[in-house]
Motif scaffolding. Structure first.
Motif, PDB file in Angstrom:
ATOM      1  N   ILE A 146       5.055   0.360  -6.187  1.00  0.00           N
ATOM      2  CA  ILE A 146       6.500   0.239  -6.368  1.00  0.00           C
ATOM      3  C   ILE A 146       6.976  -0.747  -5.318  1.00  0.00           C
ATOM      4  O   ILE A 146       6.214  -1.082  -4.404  1.00  0.00           O
ATOM      5  CB  ILE A 146       7.204   1.605  -6.202  1.00  0.00           C
ATOM      6  CG1 ILE A 146       6.913   2.196  -4.804  1.00  0.00           C
ATOM      7  CG2 ILE A 146       6.792   2.573  -7.296  1.00  0.00           C
ATOM      8  CD1 ILE A 146       7.664   3.472  -4.526  1.00  0.00           C
ATOM      9  N   PRO A 147       8.186  -1.268  -5.447  1.00  0.00           N
ATOM     10  CA  PRO A 147       8.657  -2.210  -4.430  1.00  0.00           C
ATOM     11  C   PRO A 147       8.499  -1.649  -3.021  1.00  0.00           C
ATOM     12  O   PRO A 147       8.911  -0.519  -2.741  1.00  0.00           O
ATOM     13  CB  PRO A 147      10.135  -2.405  -4.798  1.00  0.00           C
ATOM     14  CG  PRO A 147      10.170  -2.192  -6.277  1.00  0.00           C
ATOM     15  CD  PRO A 147       9.171  -1.102  -6.531  1.00  0.00           C
ATOM     16  N   GLY A 148       7.870  -2.422  -2.161  1.00  0.00           N
ATOM     17  CA  GLY A 148       7.674  -1.989  -0.781  1.00  0.00           C
ATOM     18  C   GLY A 148       6.429  -1.158  -0.564  1.00  0.00           C
ATOM     19  O   GLY A 148       6.159  -0.731   0.559  1.00  0.00           O
ATOM     20  N   LYS A 204      -7.577  -0.957  -1.963  1.00  0.00           N
ATOM     21  CA  LYS A 204      -8.777  -0.213  -2.343  1.00  0.00           C
ATOM     22  C   LYS A 204     -10.018  -1.016  -2.003  1.00  0.00           C
ATOM     23  O   LYS A 204     -10.104  -2.210  -2.272  1.00  0.00           O
ATOM     24  CB  LYS A 204      -8.756   0.103  -3.837  1.00  0.00           C
ATOM     25  CG  LYS A 204      -9.938   0.962  -4.300  1.00  0.00           C
ATOM     26  CD  LYS A 204      -9.761   1.437  -5.729  1.00  0.00           C
ATOM     27  CE  LYS A 204      -9.967   0.314  -6.716  1.00  0.00           C
ATOM     28  NZ  LYS A 204      -9.968   0.791  -8.128  1.00  0.00           N
ATOM     29  N   GLY A 205     -10.997  -0.358  -1.401  1.00  0.00           N
ATOM     30  CA  GLY A 205     -12.272  -0.977  -1.085  1.00  0.00           C
ATOM     31  C   GLY A 205     -13.374  -0.346  -1.906  1.00  0.00           C
ATOM     32  O   GLY A 205     -13.468   0.886  -1.990  1.00  0.00           O
ATOM     33  N   GLN A 213     -11.364   1.573   7.902  1.00  0.00           N
ATOM     34  CA  GLN A 213     -10.308   2.146   8.733  1.00  0.00           C
ATOM     35  C   GLN A 213      -9.744   1.116   9.697  1.00  0.00           C
ATOM     36  O   GLN A 213      -8.538   1.112   9.991  1.00  0.00           O
ATOM     37  CB  GLN A 213     -10.848   3.357   9.493  1.00  0.00           C
ATOM     38  CG  GLN A 213     -11.090   4.568   8.613  1.00  0.00           C
ATOM     39  CD  GLN A 213     -11.588   5.761   9.400  1.00  0.00           C
ATOM     40  OE1 GLN A 213     -11.061   6.086  10.450  1.00  0.00           O
ATOM     41  NE2 GLN A 213     -12.613   6.405   8.878  1.00  0.00           N
ATOM     42  N   GLU A 214     -10.611   0.240  10.220  1.00  0.00           N
ATOM     43  CA  GLU A 214     -10.116  -0.827  11.082  1.00  0.00           C
ATOM     44  C   GLU A 214      -9.189  -1.768  10.318  1.00  0.00           C
ATOM     45  O   GLU A 214      -8.164  -2.218  10.835  1.00  0.00           O
ATOM     46  CB  GLU A 214     -11.302  -1.616  11.657  1.00  0.00           C
ATOM     47  CG  GLU A 214     -12.070  -0.888  12.734  1.00  0.00           C
ATOM     48  CD  GLU A 214     -11.225  -0.618  13.958  1.00  0.00           C
ATOM     49  OE1 GLU A 214     -10.493  -1.522  14.405  1.00  0.00           O
ATOM     50  OE2 GLU A 214     -11.287   0.509  14.462  1.00  0.00           O
ATOM     51  N   LEU A 215      -9.560  -2.077   9.086  1.00  0.00           N
ATOM     52  CA  LEU A 215      -8.712  -2.918   8.239  1.00  0.00           C
ATOM     53  C   LEU A 215      -7.359  -2.252   8.019  1.00  0.00           C
ATOM     54  O   LEU A 215      -6.307  -2.908   8.112  1.00  0.00           O
ATOM     55  CB  LEU A 215      -9.405  -3.166   6.896  1.00  0.00           C
ATOM     56  CG  LEU A 215      -8.575  -3.899   5.832  1.00  0.00           C
ATOM     57  CD1 LEU A 215      -8.268  -5.322   6.285  1.00  0.00           C
ATOM     58  CD2 LEU A 215      -9.294  -3.896   4.487  1.00  0.00           C
ATOM     59  N   GLU A 216      -7.372  -0.961   7.725  1.00  0.00           N
ATOM     60  CA  GLU A 216      -6.112  -0.247   7.496  1.00  0.00           C
ATOM     61  C   GLU A 216      -5.201  -0.343   8.709  1.00  0.00           C
ATOM     62  O   GLU A 216      -3.999  -0.620   8.598  1.00  0.00           O
ATOM     63  CB  GLU A 216      -6.402   1.217   7.173  1.00  0.00           C
ATOM     64  CG  GLU A 216      -5.130   2.052   6.981  1.00  0.00           C
ATOM     65  CD  GLU A 216      -5.424   3.510   6.679  1.00  0.00           C
ATOM     66  OE1 GLU A 216      -4.453   4.267   6.487  1.00  0.00           O
ATOM     67  OE2 GLU A 216      -6.615   3.892   6.642  1.00  0.00           O
ATOM     68  N   GLU A 217      -5.747  -0.128   9.877  1.00  0.00           N
ATOM     69  CA  GLU A 217      -4.939  -0.181  11.099  1.00  0.00           C
ATOM     70  C   GLU A 217      -4.334  -1.566  11.302  1.00  0.00           C
ATOM     71  O   GLU A 217      -3.157  -1.700  11.658  1.00  0.00           O
ATOM     72  CB  GLU A 217      -5.802   0.202  12.308  1.00  0.00           C
ATOM     73  CG  GLU A 217      -5.035   0.177  13.620  1.00  0.00           C
ATOM     74  CD  GLU A 217      -5.908   0.594  14.784  1.00  0.00           C
ATOM     75  OE1 GLU A 217      -5.925  -0.144  15.791  1.00  0.00           O
ATOM     76  OE2 GLU A 217      -6.575   1.644  14.696  1.00  0.00           O
ATOM     77  N   PHE A 267      -6.121   3.232   0.728  1.00  0.00           N
ATOM     78  CA  PHE A 267      -4.979   3.686   1.515  1.00  0.00           C
ATOM     79  C   PHE A 267      -3.719   3.002   0.984  1.00  0.00           C
ATOM     80  O   PHE A 267      -3.790   1.955   0.325  1.00  0.00           O
ATOM     81  CB  PHE A 267      -5.166   3.392   3.007  1.00  0.00           C
ATOM     82  CG  PHE A 267      -5.385   1.954   3.360  1.00  0.00           C
ATOM     83  CD1 PHE A 267      -4.315   1.081   3.565  1.00  0.00           C
ATOM     84  CD2 PHE A 267      -6.666   1.450   3.498  1.00  0.00           C
ATOM     85  CE1 PHE A 267      -4.517  -0.249   3.894  1.00  0.00           C
ATOM     86  CE2 PHE A 267      -6.892   0.114   3.830  1.00  0.00           C
ATOM     87  CZ  PHE A 267      -5.813  -0.723   4.029  1.00  0.00           C
ATOM     88  N   MET A 268      -2.583   3.607   1.260  1.00  0.00           N
ATOM     89  CA  MET A 268      -1.292   3.070   0.838  1.00  0.00           C
ATOM     90  C   MET A 268      -0.628   2.343   2.001  1.00  0.00           C
ATOM     91  O   MET A 268      -0.634   2.819   3.136  1.00  0.00           O
ATOM     92  CB  MET A 268      -0.375   4.203   0.356  1.00  0.00           C
ATOM     93  CG  MET A 268      -0.922   5.022  -0.799  1.00  0.00           C
ATOM     94  SD  MET A 268      -0.929   4.138  -2.360  1.00  0.00           S
ATOM     95  CE  MET A 268       0.827   4.088  -2.727  1.00  0.00           C
TER      96      MET A 268
END
Length: 483
Positions: free
Chosen positions: A437-439, A444-445, A463-467, A353-354
Motif C-alpha cells: 500500500i502507499p508507504g 523478500k529474499g 537481517q543486516e539488509l533489513e536494518e 520483512f515489511m
C-alpha cells in the motif's frame, strides 16, 4: 490477521526442549503442599492460579531451594544478599552447552573417555551451574570465585551433596597485589570505552588497566587455569551492570546479588571482552568458550571482537524463561571438523520483512537500488532487473564475511563462521521488492541453493539488509524527529 504483538510472541524462542521444565513448568500448588516452608510464599490470583511475589527475595530463594531438592535431589542454600538463580533459566544454559559438545562442528579430542570437564567463571555462593551440570549430566567442574563468602557457601553447597561432591572443585582466584577491588575500579576514572569506528587490535582491548596497560581487575581465566589443564568448555553468568544503581532498576524481580556478582566497570561488555582476550592466549585449552549475555545489543560488538582475534567458530542462541530473555555466546579456536561456513543449512529458503512508513519521496525502485548497493559494498555480484523489481546476488565466502563484518545479528538461530579462506561455494539468492500500500513495501529474499555450505549465513545477511534499509528509508517512530 494476527497482531504484530501476537506474531512476535508466537515466534519467540521457547525454553530448551531438553529442559526438565519445558513441558512441565513448576507447580507452585504442588510444591507448597509438599514443602511447608514454601507454602507461606504462595498465593492465588482471582482466576485461582498459584503465584509467588517475584520481588520477594525470600520467596525466590525458597522456590529455588525446593526446585533443586524436588526435581534434582540437591540440597542447597545461600545467605541473604547473594545472587539467587532461577533453575529453569540456568538449566537452559547447561543444555545448550550439551548441544555444543555433542555437535560435530569441531572434532572431539577426548583422551579420557566421555568425562566432560567444565570451568565455571564466578560460580557465586549458589554454585548453580556445577550443581546442575554434575547432577543432570555427570560433568566435572572447576568453579572459581574471588570472595570469601561465595567460596565458603559454594563449598558448603557442594559438600551437602556427597553424591556429586567429587565432581566439583571450588577454586579461589588469587588476586595479585596490585589488583583493585570492583568498588575501587568502579569509583575511579573511566577504564572502559567503546570504540565504534575502527575496531581495536587484539592487544588493545579496553579493560580495567593502568597507564602502562597492565590489567588491574581480578583474574578471570589466565592465572586461574593451571598449566597443562584442559577443559571442554567454560561458562559465565557475567556481571551485567556498570553500577549498583543500574543493577537495581528492575522493580519486577528480586534475585539479590552482591556488588561483585552484579557490577563490573564497563558492564558485561567489558567482562566478556576480558574473557575473549584470555581465550586468545589459552586458545585450545578449551574446546568451547561461552558466556551468558544480558543485552542483545552487546552481541554485535562481541562477535566483531571474536572475528578480529581469529576465532574459528562462533555461535549464539537465545534463552527464554518467562518474561526474561538472555543470550548465549560461544566461540572456539579449534579448527572446524568440516571446512564449511555453517554447520547447519538455513531452515528457511524464503525470508521477508515489511518496510512501513516510507518517506514520500522514496519508492520501490529506490529501495531496489539500495539493495544492489548494499551487496556491491561487500563485493558480491549483483544483477538488477528494474522491470521485475528483483536483484540477483551471488556472494562468495569472502563477500559474506565482508557483509557480516558490519555486524552479525543472527541471534535466534545458530550463527557461526570459519576462517577457512577457500571459496568453497557461492551463496546465491535474489531479492524482490513489492508495493503493498502507499508507504509500505515488502522485501523478500529467496535462497537458490539450500544445500550450499554458505546457506546458514543467509538469515544473518538478510537481517543486516533489513536494518540498513529501515535506517535509510523509514520514518522514525511517532514522537521522534523526521529524518
Amino acid at each position: 490477521m494476527p497482531s504484530k504483538k501476537r506474531r512476535r510472541k508466537e515466534g519467540r524462542p521457547k525454553i530448551h526442549p531438553k529442559n526438565k521444565y519445558s513441558d512441565n513448568p513448576p507447580d507452585f500448588a504442588l510444591l507448597a503442599s509438599l514443602y511447608p516452608s514454601f507454602q507461606p510464599f504462595v498465593f492465588y490470583s482471582r482466576d485461582g492460579r498459584p503465584k509467588i511475589d517475584w520481588t520477594d527475595f525470600n520467596a525466590t530463594r525458597e522456590l529455588t531451594r525446593v526446585l533443586l531438592l524436588h526435581d534434582h535431589g540437591l540440597n542447597w542454600w545461600i545467605p541473604d544478599g547473594q545472587l539467587c538463580p532461577t533453575v529453569p533459566n540456568r538449566s537452559n544454559y547447561i543444555h545448550w552447552i550439551e548441544d555444543l559438545l555433542s555437535s560435530d562442528v569441531i572434532a572431539k579430542t577426548k583422551s579420557n573417555g566421555d568425562n566432560v570437564r567444565g570451568f565455571d567463571i564466578g560460580t557465586g555462593a549458589n554454585c548453580i551451574y556445577p550443581l546442575l551440570g554434575a547432577s543432570l549430566l555427570g560433568w566435572n567442574f572447576v568453579a572459581s570465585d574471588v570472595t570469601d563468602v561465595a567460596l565458603e557457601w559454594a563449598e558448603r553447597n557442594v559438600k551437602n551433596n556427597p553424591h556429586i561432591s567429587e565432581l566439583i572443585e571450588i577454586r579461589k582466584v588469587k588476586c595479585p597485589q596490585n589488583t583493585l577491588t570492583p568498588e575501587e575500579l568502579n569509583n575511579g576514572e573511566s577504564v572502559y570505552s567503546e570504540e565504534v569506528e575502527g575496531l581495536p587490535s587484539s592487544s588493545s582491548f579496553d579493560t580495567p588497566a593502568s597507564e602502562d596497560g597492565s590489567y588491574h581487575g581480578p583474574p578471570i581465566l589466565l592465572d586461574v587455569v593451571r598449566d597443562g589443564e584442559s577443559f571442554d568448555f567454560c561458562m559465565s553468568n557475567p556481571p551485567f551492570f556498570e553500577s549498583i544503581e543500574e543493577a537495581g532498576l528492575n522493580p519486577k524481580t528480586s534475585c539479590g546479588g552482591t556488588y561483585e556478582e552484579m557490577v563490573y566497570p564497563g558492564g558485561e561488555k567489558a567482562f566478556i571482552t576480558r574473557i575473549i582476550e584470555d581465550s586468545v592466549v589459552l586458545k585450545q585449552s578449551f574446546r568451547w568458550y561461552t558466556s551468558m549475555v544480558g543485552r542483545k545489543v552487546n552481541l554485535k560488538f562481541l562477535i566483531s571482537k571474536l572475528r578480529e582475534v581469529g576465532a574459528t567458530i562462533v555461535k549464539t542462541t537465545e534463552f527464554v524463561q518467562g518474561q526474561t530473555c538472555r543470550w548465549g555466546l560461544a566461540w572456539s579456536f579449534v579448527p572446524p571438523a568440516k571446512k564449511i561456513i555453517s554447520p547447519h543449512v538455513t531452515e528457511k529458503n524464503i525470508l521477508s520483512f515489511m518496510l512501513e512508513g516510507l518517506q514520500h519521496q522514496f519508492g520501490a525502485i529506490h529501495v531496489l537500488q539500495s539493495v544492489e548497493s548494499f551487496f556491491h559494498t561487500g563485493g558480491a555480484s549483483c544483477k538488477l532487473n528494474a522491470s521485475s523489481f528483483t536483484v540477483d546476488i551471488t556472494a562468495s565466502t569472502d563477500h559474506c564475511n565482508a557483509l557480516l563484518n558490519k555486524g552479525v545479528k543472527d541471534l535466534n538461530e545458530v550463527a557461526s563462521f570459519s576462517n577457512v579462506q577457500e571459496a568453497l561455494s557461492n551463496l546465491c539468492f535474489h531479492v524482490s521488492v513489492f508495493q503493498q500500500i502507499p508507504g509500505t513495501l515488502l522485501v523478500k529474499g529467496s535462497l537458490q541453493h539450500r544445500d550450499s555450505p554458505l546457506s546458514g549465513l543467509f538469515s544473518s545477511i538478510f537481517q543486516e539488509l533489513e536494518e540498513a534499509l529501515r535506517h535509510k528509508f523509514c520514518r522514525e517512530k511517532a514522537g521522534a524527529n523526521s529524518l
